[in-house]
Scaffold this motif. Structure first.
Motif, short mmCIF file in Angstrom:
data_model
loop_
_atom_site.label_atom_id
_atom_site.label_comp_id
_atom_site.label_asym_id
_atom_site.label_seq_id
_atom_site.Cartn_x
_atom_site.Cartn_y
_atom_site.Cartn_z
N UNK A 112 -47.67 -15.07 27.10
CA UNK A 112 -48.54 -15.97 27.41
C UNK A 112 -48.08 -17.18 26.38
N UNK A 113 -48.18 -16.97 25.06
CA UNK A 113 -47.94 -17.98 24.29
C UNK A 113 -49.21 -18.17 23.18
N UNK A 114 -49.08 -18.23 22.01
CA UNK A 114 -50.18 -18.25 20.90
C UNK A 114 -50.84 -19.72 21.28
N UNK A 115 -50.10 -20.87 21.55
CA UNK A 115 -50.47 -22.05 21.55
C UNK A 115 -51.33 -22.14 22.96
N UNK A 116 -51.15 -21.59 23.97
CA UNK A 116 -51.70 -21.67 25.39
C UNK A 116 -53.23 -20.88 25.14
N UNK A 117 -52.90 -19.78 24.42
CA UNK A 117 -54.32 -19.03 24.17
C UNK A 117 -55.39 -19.67 23.47
N UNK A 118 -54.76 -20.16 22.32
CA UNK A 118 -55.52 -20.81 21.15
C UNK A 118 -56.28 -22.18 22.13
N UNK A 119 -55.24 -22.86 22.85
CA UNK A 119 -55.86 -23.97 23.52
C UNK A 119 -57.20 -23.96 24.18
N UNK A 120 -56.94 -22.73 24.92
CA UNK A 120 -58.09 -22.40 25.95
C UNK A 120 -59.05 -22.00 25.44
N UNK A 121 -59.00 -21.34 24.53
CA UNK A 121 -60.04 -20.22 23.76
C UNK A 121 -60.73 -20.62 22.52
N UNK A 123 -59.31 -19.48 19.89
CA UNK A 123 -59.20 -18.26 19.11
C UNK A 123 -57.66 -17.97 18.77
N UNK A 124 -57.31 -17.75 17.55
CA UNK A 124 -56.15 -17.02 17.11
C UNK A 124 -55.85 -15.91 17.66
N UNK A 125 -54.47 -15.66 18.31
CA UNK A 125 -54.36 -14.41 19.17
C UNK A 125 -54.15 -13.17 17.90
#
Length: 497
Positions: A112-121, A123-125
């Protein structure tokens, strides 16, 4: 004529990683009674955790002699358990520090990508994130998620025990890494990465809105609480403690010290996600929902000092705290000149380096246990200053006017003085070490009447004649920062210099 004494009271419960702390306080936040229990995470038993919390609550309420008008709940994030429709566990209670989910977190980043996860939530994966834990359950205990009626966080478990209902708040929901912090809702696609439906996730209440009223059964288990009393999940302990300490306006900064340490800066707008992620930090909404925060953490605050006292063989229990205080006061003037890299298990922020470890530099034969104790405390202060300065860049602010310290370590008299000497800003100290529990109680007051607006009292910490602020500033800029930013043999290729 004798003034009338208010009998109003509020209860707050803080479900921490090692201790459950409960307070009963008046509407001004003055603690009337308190109780503690060990947090029984080792058993991975939801009932054991709820029982420990209820027992602490019952003891504090009984000792206060009051009938609290509301109950507020706070505590650690990312810790939770899958429950069926009858409230029984379908899988283990998974704590935030449980390494299960490490492989799955890496897979989430790759897919999914750390950037996409962090941008939405925000939270750092990592393995801490609940989404990674769900992915682990899906891979290893799929029946636990298939049979799950609702996911229940640690504080939510106490709400369930008190009200018979499960609900949470946004600061907890966000930490799962399945909650869109910008839209304020569970994200179907993110939860779906673990095969979890969002209708199996708890409702998210606005700040101060009760999960429900106390049940008759709970009133029998906790004498002194009355059926119908509103119960509020106030939020994650760091934002709640910061709110209690008066960190409530854009630009305000809290330094929450405990086993771990978290620096939190409030801002009117969310920060640039890519830059925040690159510095190893997260972001989200404040406890009262009025601001955003940027959060940086380190696992090496009280834990680093515990490592040191184990190393030199200080006694256990209350005597250990006293012995450490004696060493710090006997250490002589600071700065020591001894540099400690304060990373027990890697550095998460700024400039993340997971391979970084504790290292000592400039230690000489004249530096005994007392000087080393002071050097360890100095290192935590240097690290906190670095996190604070980096957050100011991310939020577009200048040097903060002041930073408020809270948490157990402030009880060591010299520690706040060292912090004040290292920092180029005013340092305030919240003496109440149970700030999250008191903050949860005060945030719950909204459910019983007007919200208490006055923060808990603080005092200013100043460097004593033993501390040299100019010397600390010079060592921080010219020695500490260059040292900890220097690549090591274990620094992964491509890491920032």
């Amino acid at each position: 004529m004798t003034p009338r004494v208010s009998r109003s009271a509020l209860a707050g419960l803080d479900i921490g990683s090692s201790r459950i702390k409960c307070v009963v306080c008046d509407p001004a936040g003055t603690v009337l009674a308190a109780a503690e229990r060990s947090t029984p995470l080792g058993a991975r038993d939801a009932d054991a955790l709820a029982t420990a919390g209820l027992n602490a609550l019952a003891e504090a309420v009984a000792a206060s002699g009051r009938h609290p008008d509301a109950v507020g709940l706070t505590g650690m994030a990312e810790t939770g358990v899958p429950l069926d429709r009858h409230g029984a566990q379908t899988g283990p209670l998974l704590a935030w520090a449980d390494p299960r989910g490490t492989t799955e977190a890496g897979r989430l980043v790759r897919d999914t990508g750390a950037a996409a996860l962090h941008a939405a939530t925000g939270v750092r994966p990592s393995a801490k994130a609940t989404l990674a834990k769900w992915c682990w359950l899906r891979a290893h205990l799929p029946h636990a998620l298939d049979a799950m009626h609702v996911w229940c966080g640690a504080a939510d478990l106490l709400a369930l025990a008190l009200t018979g209902r499960v609900a949470t708040d946004a600061t907890f929901a966000q930490r799962t890494m399945a909650y869109d912090v910008h839209r304020g809702r569970w994200d179907t696609d993110l939860a779906g990465l673990a095969g979890v439906r969002t209708d199996r996730l708890p409702p998210v209440r606005p700040p101060g809105e009760p999960v429900g009223p106390l049940t008759d059964e709970a009133a029998r288990r906790v004498p002194g609480l009355r059926a119908g009393t509103p119960v509020v999940v106030a939020g994650h302990d760091h934002p709640v403690g910061a709110w209690a300490a008066g960190v409530r306006t854009a630009g305000a900064v809290a330094d929450s010290m405990g086993t771990a340490e978290a620096v939190l800066t409030l801002t009117d707008d969310p920060p640039d996600s890519a830059r925040t992620l690159a510095e190893g930090m997260g972001y989200g909404r404040s406890a009262d929902g009025r601001h955003w925060y940027v959060l940086a953490g380190t696992g090496s605050c009280g834990a680093l000092v515990e490592w040191y006292v184990d190393l030199v063989g200080l006694p256990l229990g209350a005597e250990r705290h006293q012995a450490l205080g004696v060493l710090l006061e006997a250490a002589g003037p600071g700065p020591t000149g001894v540099l400690v890299e304060p990373y027990l298990s890697g550095r998460s922020a700024p400039e993340p380096d997971p391979e970084r470890r504790v290292a000592l530099h400039r230690l000489g034969p004249e530096d005994g246990p007392a000087r080393l104790a002071l050097a360890v405390v100095e290192a935590t202060a240097y690290q906190a200053r670095w996190m604070t300065e980096t957050q100011r860049v991310l939020t577009g602010g200048g040097r903060p006017r002041e930073v408020t310290l809270l948490g157990g370590p402030v009880a060591q008299p010299r520690w706040p003085r060292v912090k004040a000497a290292v920092a180029p800003w005013r340092t305030r100290v919240l003496a109440e070490h149970r700030a999250p529990a008191v903050g949860a109680a005060l945030l719950a007051a909204r459910a019983a009447g007007p919200l208490a607006d006055e923060p808990l009292p603080v005092h200013e910490a100043t460097a004593s004649p033993q501390e040299d602020p100019d010397g600390y500033d010079r060592l921080y800029r010219e020695a500490f920062l260059p040292l900890v930013r220097r690549p090591t043999a274990d620094t992964p290729p491509g890491s920032r210099p």
